[in-house]
Design an enzyme around this catalytic site. Structure first.
Site, short mmCIF file in Angstrom:
data_model
loop_
_atom_site.label_atom_id
_atom_site.label_comp_id
_atom_site.label_asym_id
_atom_site.label_seq_id
_atom_site.Cartn_x
_atom_site.Cartn_y
_atom_site.Cartn_z
N GLU A 17 -0.06 -1.71 -2.44
CA GLU A 17 -1.06 -1.13 -3.82
C GLU A 17 -0.12 -0.27 -4.38
O GLU A 17 -0.27 -0.08 -5.54
CB GLU A 17 -2.34 -0.51 -3.27
CG GLU A 17 -3.16 -1.78 -2.36
CD GLU A 17 -4.13 -1.56 -1.37
OE1 GLU A 17 -4.33 -0.26 -1.03
OE2 GLU A 17 -4.44 -2.33 -0.60
N HIS A 68 3.36 1.26 0.44
CA HIS A 68 2.30 0.45 0.39
C HIS A 68 2.12 -0.78 -0.61
O HIS A 68 2.57 -0.33 -1.97
CB HIS A 68 0.85 1.08 0.65
CG HIS A 68 -0.09 0.30 1.20
ND1 HIS A 68 -0.88 -0.66 0.35
CD2 HIS A 68 -0.80 -0.14 2.49
CE1 HIS A 68 -1.84 -1.38 0.85
NE2 HIS A 68 -1.76 -0.85 2.26
N SER A 96 -5.23 -7.88 7.17
CA SER A 96 -6.50 -8.48 7.88
C SER A 96 -6.78 -8.64 9.30
O SER A 96 -7.21 -9.50 9.80
CB SER A 96 -6.79 -9.58 7.23
OG SER A 96 -6.93 -9.47 5.78
N GLU A 131 3.84 -5.98 6.05
CA GLU A 131 2.35 -6.48 5.43
C GLU A 131 2.58 -7.28 4.38
O GLU A 131 2.73 -7.02 3.23
CB GLU A 131 1.70 -5.18 4.91
CG GLU A 131 1.59 -4.01 5.71
CD GLU A 131 0.51 -2.97 5.49
OE1 GLU A 131 -0.58 -3.13 6.27
OE2 GLU A 131 0.53 -2.45 4.45
N LYS A 161 -7.53 4.31 2.78
CA LYS A 161 -7.23 3.84 1.46
C LYS A 161 -8.03 5.06 0.63
O LYS A 161 -8.41 5.91 1.00
CB LYS A 161 -7.31 2.48 0.90
CG LYS A 161 -6.71 1.36 1.92
CD LYS A 161 -6.78 0.00 1.22
CE LYS A 161 -6.29 -0.96 2.30
NZ LYS A 161 -5.92 -2.26 1.66
N ASN A 179 -5.61 2.87 7.71
CA ASN A 179 -5.19 2.99 6.42
C ASN A 179 -6.56 3.05 5.78
O ASN A 179 -7.25 2.08 5.42
CB ASN A 179 -4.21 2.08 5.82
CG ASN A 179 -4.09 2.57 4.35
OD1 ASN A 179 -4.69 3.36 3.85
ND2 ASN A 179 -3.49 1.52 3.38
C1 PEP Z 1 -3.57 -1.91 4.52
O1 PEP Z 1 -4.13 -1.72 3.50
O2 PEP Z 1 -2.55 -1.73 4.63
C2 PEP Z 1 -4.22 -3.50 4.95
C3 PEP Z 1 -3.51 -4.17 6.04
O3 PEP Z 1 -5.55 -3.77 4.92
P1 PEP Z 1 -6.51 -4.61 5.48
O4 PEP Z 1 -6.20 -4.56 7.08
O5 PEP Z 1 -7.61 -4.46 4.77
O6 PEP Z 1 -5.91 -6.11 5.12
#
Ligand code: PEP
Length: 277
Positions: free
Chosen positions: A122, A120, A236, A190, A38, A36
């Site tokens: 966000e 997501h 992460s 997530e 973003k 992703n």
């Molecule tokens: C994400 O944006 O879905 C995500 C898991 O980000 P990160 O791996 O940076 O935590």
């Protein structure tokens, strides 16, 4: 697909089927890793990502997609490795019309996009998307023939107050109320507190939620959907923790944010230790 790619693909599937028998079905679910991006990158940065992806190995028995900002979907579509699909990071819930700034599943399909990431955290938090809206978007995207990565997950406060399962079940139920066919859905669990924070859920924490969600699906949707739906972990994920997370029985892949912009993404794509058993 070239003859060579086809025979590699078929060999991969045959191997997976063989392992499936040995592992009592746990291997039914093709490991799937997504990036992703973003709202990051420009054409120069994208060229670099495509370069390391082309140079790396993409296992034939895994699925890989990259979630690209909509303005670059076509640019990436023209350059991506063949065995990688692109995903949009959002789309709207209707076909067309006066919805300034939105994009529709039909538009994505017009560019050859196969996947869309919906729900997501966000989008939920910053853009105020409700369970209901995400469910409507999911239903419409599926109707139009897109495959959906449906993101669910609890905040830190929700975890600390013991609401993790309730939140994840509620978010999944909103979609279950609107769709019948789950074949083109992948769920990404997530935990919000793990996204972009460097705090990964431990393999046990992630497995616990994946297992609970699969049981909820068995009871509230069907056993068949529970057995076959893929649940990715996201939050992460790095080259350093991916293999350990991938040992968990109900973790069927990853959704990767920050690390998908870096060459270590290729290590994560190759972290499916279940395939080595
Ligand atoms: C994400 O944006 O879905 C995500 C898991 O980000 P990160 O791996 O940076 O935590």
């Amino acid at each position: 697909m070239s003859k060579r790619e086809c025979s590699q693909d078929c060999a991969g599937r045959a191997l997976a089927a063989q392992k499936q028998k040995l592992t009592g079905g746990a291997m039914d679910r093709t490991f799937i890793v997504g990036g992703n991006w973003k709202m990051n990158g420009d054409r120069k940065a994208i060229d670099e990502i495509i370069k390391f992806m082309r140079a790396g190995t993409i296992p034939t028995n895994n699925e890989v997609y990259i979630g690209v900002p909509s303005i670059y979907l076509d640019y990436v579509q023209q350059r991506k490795p063949k065995n990688v699909e692109i995903a949009a990071q959002n789309c709207y819930k209707v076909e067309k019309g006066a919805f300034t700034g939105e994009i529709s599943p039909d538009m994505l399909k017009d560019l050859g996009v196969k996947w869309v990431i919906l729900g997501h955290s966000e989008r939920r938090k910053i853009f105020g998307e409700s369970d209901e809206l995400i469910a409507e978007k999911t239903a419409h995207a599926l109707e139009k023939g897109l495959k959906v990565i449906l993101c669910v997950g609890e905040t830190l406060d929700e975890r600390e107050t013991g609401q993790t399962n309730a939140v994840v079940f509620r978010q999944t139920k909103a979609v279950a109320d609107k769709i019948k066919d789950w074949r083109n859905v992948v769920i990404a669990y997530e935990p919000v507190w793990a996204i972009g924070t460097g705090k990964t859920a431990s393999p046990e924490q992630a497995q616990e939620v994946h297992d609970a969600l699969r049981k909820w699906i068995a009871e509230n949707i069907s056993k068949e959907v529970a057995d076959t739906i893929r649940i990715q972990y996201g939050g992460s994920v790095t080259a350093g923790n991916a293999k350990e997370l991938a040992t968990q029985k109900d973790i069927d892949g990853f959704l990767v944010g920050g690390a998908s912009l870096k060459p270590e993404f290729m290590e994560i794509i190759n972290a499916n230790v279940k395939a080595e058993k």
